[in-house]
Design a protein around this motif. Structure first.
Motif, PDB file in Angstrom:
ATOM      1  N   MET A   1      67.734  49.510  44.753  1.00 16.24           N
ATOM      2  CA  MET A   1      66.924  48.481  44.150  1.00 16.24           C
ATOM      3  C   MET A   1      66.703  47.370  45.179  1.00 16.24           C
ATOM      4  O   MET A   1      67.615  46.975  45.888  1.00 16.24           O
ATOM      5  N   ILE A   2      65.510  46.861  45.220  1.00 15.56           N
ATOM      6  CA  ILE A   2      65.127  45.762  46.103  1.00 15.56           C
ATOM      7  C   ILE A   2      65.161  44.477  45.284  1.00 15.56           C
ATOM      8  O   ILE A   2      64.663  44.445  44.157  1.00 15.56           O
ATOM      9  N   THR A   3      65.744  43.425  45.828  1.00 18.01           N
ATOM     10  CA  THR A   3      65.819  42.144  45.132  1.00 18.01           C
ATOM     11  C   THR A   3      65.013  41.109  45.901  1.00 18.01           C
ATOM     12  O   THR A   3      65.207  40.945  47.103  1.00 18.01           O
ATOM     13  N   LEU A   4      64.103  40.431  45.220  1.00 20.48           N
ATOM     14  CA  LEU A   4      63.270  39.385  45.817  1.00 20.48           C
ATOM     15  C   LEU A   4      63.507  38.077  45.079  1.00 20.48           C
ATOM     16  O   LEU A   4      63.814  38.066  43.890  1.00 20.48           O
ATOM     17  N   GLN A   5      63.322  36.982  45.767  1.00 19.60           N
ATOM     18  CA  GLN A   5      63.509  35.644  45.198  1.00 19.60           C
ATOM     19  C   GLN A   5      62.168  34.903  45.238  1.00 19.60           C
ATOM     20  O   GLN A   5      61.532  34.839  46.277  1.00 19.60           O
ATOM     21  N   GLN A   6      61.760  34.350  44.122  1.00 21.09           N
ATOM     22  CA  GLN A   6      60.548  33.545  44.058  1.00 21.09           C
ATOM     23  C   GLN A   6      60.830  32.198  44.704  1.00 21.09           C
ATOM     24  O   GLN A   6      61.879  31.602  44.499  1.00 21.09           O
ATOM     25  N   ASP A   7      59.881  31.702  45.510  1.00 22.12           N
ATOM     26  CA  ASP A   7      60.070  30.387  46.129  1.00 22.12           C
ATOM     27  C   ASP A   7      59.626  29.283  45.162  1.00 22.12           C
ATOM     28  O   ASP A   7      59.168  29.551  44.056  1.00 22.12           O
ATOM     29  N   ALA A   8      59.770  28.039  45.588  1.00 24.70           N
ATOM     30  CA  ALA A   8      59.472  26.891  44.729  1.00 24.70           C
ATOM     31  C   ALA A   8      57.997  26.813  44.331  1.00 24.70           C
ATOM     32  O   ALA A   8      57.657  26.214  43.313  1.00 24.70           O
ATOM     33  N   ASP A   9      57.106  27.425  45.114  1.00 24.32           N
ATOM     34  CA  ASP A   9      55.671  27.395  44.822  1.00 24.32           C
ATOM     35  C   ASP A   9      55.218  28.566  43.957  1.00 24.32           C
ATOM     36  O   ASP A   9      54.034  28.680  43.637  1.00 24.32           O
ATOM     37  N   GLY A  10      56.137  29.479  43.615  1.00 20.37           N
ATOM     38  CA  GLY A  10      55.796  30.599  42.746  1.00 20.37           C
ATOM     39  C   GLY A  10      55.425  31.878  43.472  1.00 20.37           C
ATOM     40  O   GLY A  10      54.852  32.780  42.878  1.00 20.37           O
ATOM     41  N   PHE A  11      55.745  31.996  44.757  1.00 17.59           N
ATOM     42  CA  PHE A  11      55.369  33.159  45.546  1.00 17.59           C
ATOM     43  C   PHE A  11      56.587  33.982  45.937  1.00 17.59           C
ATOM     44  O   PHE A  11      57.703  33.471  46.001  1.00 17.59           O
ATOM     45  N   ILE A  12      56.338  35.276  46.186  1.00 17.60           N
ATOM     46  CA  ILE A  12      57.334  36.138  46.804  1.00 17.60           C
ATOM     47  C   ILE A  12      56.746  36.627  48.119  1.00 17.60           C
ATOM     48  O   ILE A  12      55.528  36.678  48.282  1.00 17.60           O
ATOM     49  N   ARG A  13      57.597  36.959  49.060  1.00 16.74           N
ATOM     50  CA  ARG A  13      57.127  37.481  50.342  1.00 16.74           C
ATOM     51  C   ARG A  13      56.860  38.975  50.186  1.00 16.74           C
ATOM     52  O   ARG A  13      57.740  39.748  49.825  1.00 16.74           O
ATOM     53  N   MET A  14      55.628  39.365  50.422  1.00 17.31           N
ATOM     54  CA  MET A  14      55.217  40.771  50.300  1.00 17.31           C
ATOM     55  C   MET A  14      54.030  40.982  51.211  1.00 17.31           C
ATOM     56  O   MET A  14      52.941  40.490  50.934  1.00 17.31           O
ATOM     57  N   ASN A  15      54.209  41.693  52.300  1.00 26.17           N
ATOM     58  CA  ASN A  15      53.110  41.908  53.233  1.00 26.17           C
ATOM     59  C   ASN A  15      52.701  43.372  53.326  1.00 26.17           C
ATOM     60  O   ASN A  15      51.911  43.736  54.182  1.00 26.17           O
ATOM     61  N   ARG A  16      53.253  44.208  52.457  1.00 22.31           N
ATOM     62  CA  ARG A  16      52.924  45.630  52.453  1.00 22.31           C
ATOM     63  C   ARG A  16      53.202  46.204  51.072  1.00 22.31           C
ATOM     64  O   ARG A  16      53.788  45.548  50.230  1.00 22.31           O
ATOM     65  N   HIS A  17      52.782  47.441  50.864  1.00 29.36           N
ATOM     66  CA  HIS A  17      53.074  48.130  49.606  1.00 29.36           C
ATOM     67  C   HIS A  17      54.511  48.633  49.598  1.00 29.36           C
ATOM     68  O   HIS A  17      55.057  49.005  50.634  1.00 29.36           O
ATOM     69  N   PRO A  19      57.163  51.595  47.882  1.00 29.18           N
ATOM     70  CA  PRO A  19      57.027  52.938  47.298  1.00 29.18           C
ATOM     71  C   PRO A  19      56.811  52.836  45.787  1.00 29.18           C
ATOM     72  O   PRO A  19      57.422  51.992  45.126  1.00 29.18           O
ATOM     73  N   HIS A  20      55.948  53.665  45.239  1.00 31.39           N
ATOM     74  CA  HIS A  20      55.562  53.566  43.829  1.00 31.39           C
ATOM     75  C   HIS A  20      56.735  53.677  42.864  1.00 31.39           C
ATOM     76  O   HIS A  20      56.752  53.027  41.825  1.00 31.39           O
ATOM     77  N   ASN A  21      57.708  54.504  43.164  1.00 32.53           N
ATOM     78  CA  ASN A  21      58.788  54.729  42.211  1.00 32.53           C
ATOM     79  C   ASN A  21      60.013  53.846  42.452  1.00 32.53           C
ATOM     80  O   ASN A  21      61.019  53.989  41.776  1.00 32.53           O
ATOM     81  N   SER A  22      59.943  52.916  43.395  1.00 36.12           N
ATOM     82  CA  SER A  22      61.094  52.046  43.658  1.00 36.12           C
ATOM     83  C   SER A  22      61.184  50.951  42.596  1.00 36.12           C
ATOM     84  O   SER A  22      60.195  50.570  41.984  1.00 36.12           O
ATOM     85  N   LEU A  23      62.403  50.459  42.368  1.00 35.22           N
ATOM     86  CA  LEU A  23      62.625  49.365  41.433  1.00 35.22           C
ATOM     87  C   LEU A  23      62.829  48.078  42.228  1.00 35.22           C
ATOM     88  O   LEU A  23      63.610  48.049  43.173  1.00 35.22           O
ATOM     89  N   ILE A  24      62.116  47.038  41.829  1.00 40.93           N
ATOM     90  CA  ILE A  24      62.204  45.743  42.489  1.00 40.93           C
ATOM     91  C   ILE A  24      62.579  44.710  41.440  1.00 40.93           C
ATOM     92  O   ILE A  24      61.925  44.604  40.407  1.00 40.93           O
ATOM     93  N   SER A  25      63.618  43.954  41.713  1.00 39.92           N
ATOM     94  CA  SER A  25      64.049  42.889  40.820  1.00 39.92           C
ATOM     95  C   SER A  25      63.619  41.559  41.433  1.00 39.92           C
ATOM     96  O   SER A  25      63.887  41.292  42.599  1.00 39.92           O
ATOM     97  N   ILE A  26      62.948  40.742  40.634  1.00 45.58           N
ATOM     98  CA  ILE A  26      62.509  39.423  41.101  1.00 45.58           C
ATOM     99  C   ILE A  26      63.268  38.364  40.324  1.00 45.58           C
ATOM    100  O   ILE A  26      63.263  38.358  39.093  1.00 45.58           O
ATOM    101  N   SER A  27      63.930  37.477  41.051  1.00 47.71           N
ATOM    102  CA  SER A  27      64.617  36.328  40.448  1.00 47.71           C
ATOM    103  C   SER A  27      63.669  35.140  40.527  1.00 47.71           C
ATOM    104  O   SER A  27      63.282  34.720  41.618  1.00 47.71           O
ATOM    105  N   PHE A  28      63.305  34.615  39.367  1.00 46.46           N
ATOM    106  CA  PHE A  28      62.365  33.507  39.306  1.00 46.46           C
ATOM    107  C   PHE A  28      63.099  32.179  39.424  1.00 46.46           C
ATOM    108  O   PHE A  28      64.297  32.081  39.117  1.00 46.46           O
ATOM    109  N   GLN A  35      62.460  43.198  36.243  1.00 40.55           N
ATOM    110  CA  GLN A  35      62.353  44.376  37.082  1.00 40.55           C
ATOM    111  C   GLN A  35      60.926  44.893  37.052  1.00 40.55           C
ATOM    112  O   GLN A  35      60.314  44.982  35.996  1.00 40.55           O
ATOM    113  N   PHE A  36      60.430  45.217  38.232  1.00 47.28           N
ATOM    114  CA  PHE A  36      59.098  45.779  38.407  1.00 47.28           C
ATOM    115  C   PHE A  36      59.241  47.137  39.067  1.00 47.28           C
ATOM    116  O   PHE A  36      60.209  47.396  39.772  1.00 47.28           O
ATOM    117  N   THR A  37      58.248  47.987  38.872  1.00 42.47           N
ATOM    118  CA  THR A  37      58.170  49.208  39.670  1.00 42.47           C
ATOM    119  C   THR A  37      57.334  48.881  40.905  1.00 42.47           C
ATOM    120  O   THR A  37      56.590  47.886  40.928  1.00 42.47           O
TER     121      THR A  37
END
Length: 89
Positions: A1-17, A19-28, A35-37
């Protein structure tokens, strides 16, 4: 699982696609987490990229080349994507 953190402005760092079936957790910043796919976040990324290119007249403009630019910093792409709680549903 990939974990991402939302910044103070409401963005996450993402510069590429992802994998479709991976699970990504975003902490707001509000404390919630979702959790997103990979497919869901890729769709959000594609929408943000289309909006960026439309606002900067990069699609269909005269002289626009799809060949790779020879610069150190990419200028025709995005690095951050705006996210909010509830987008995964």
């Amino acid at each position: 699982m990939i974990t991402l953190q939302q910044d103070a402005d409401g963005f996450i760092r993402m510069n590429r696609h992802f994998p479709h079936n991976s699970l990504i957790s975003i902490s707001f910043t509000a404390g919630a987490a979702e959790q997103f796919t990979g497919a869901q976040l890729n769709a959000v990324f594609d929408d943000a990229l289309a909006e960026f290119r439309g606002q900067n007249r990069l699609e269909g403009a005269k002289g626009f080349s799809r060949a790779p630019a020879k610069t150190v910093q990419p200028t025709k792409n995005i690095t951050f994507v705006k996210v909010r709680p509830g987008m995964a549903g």
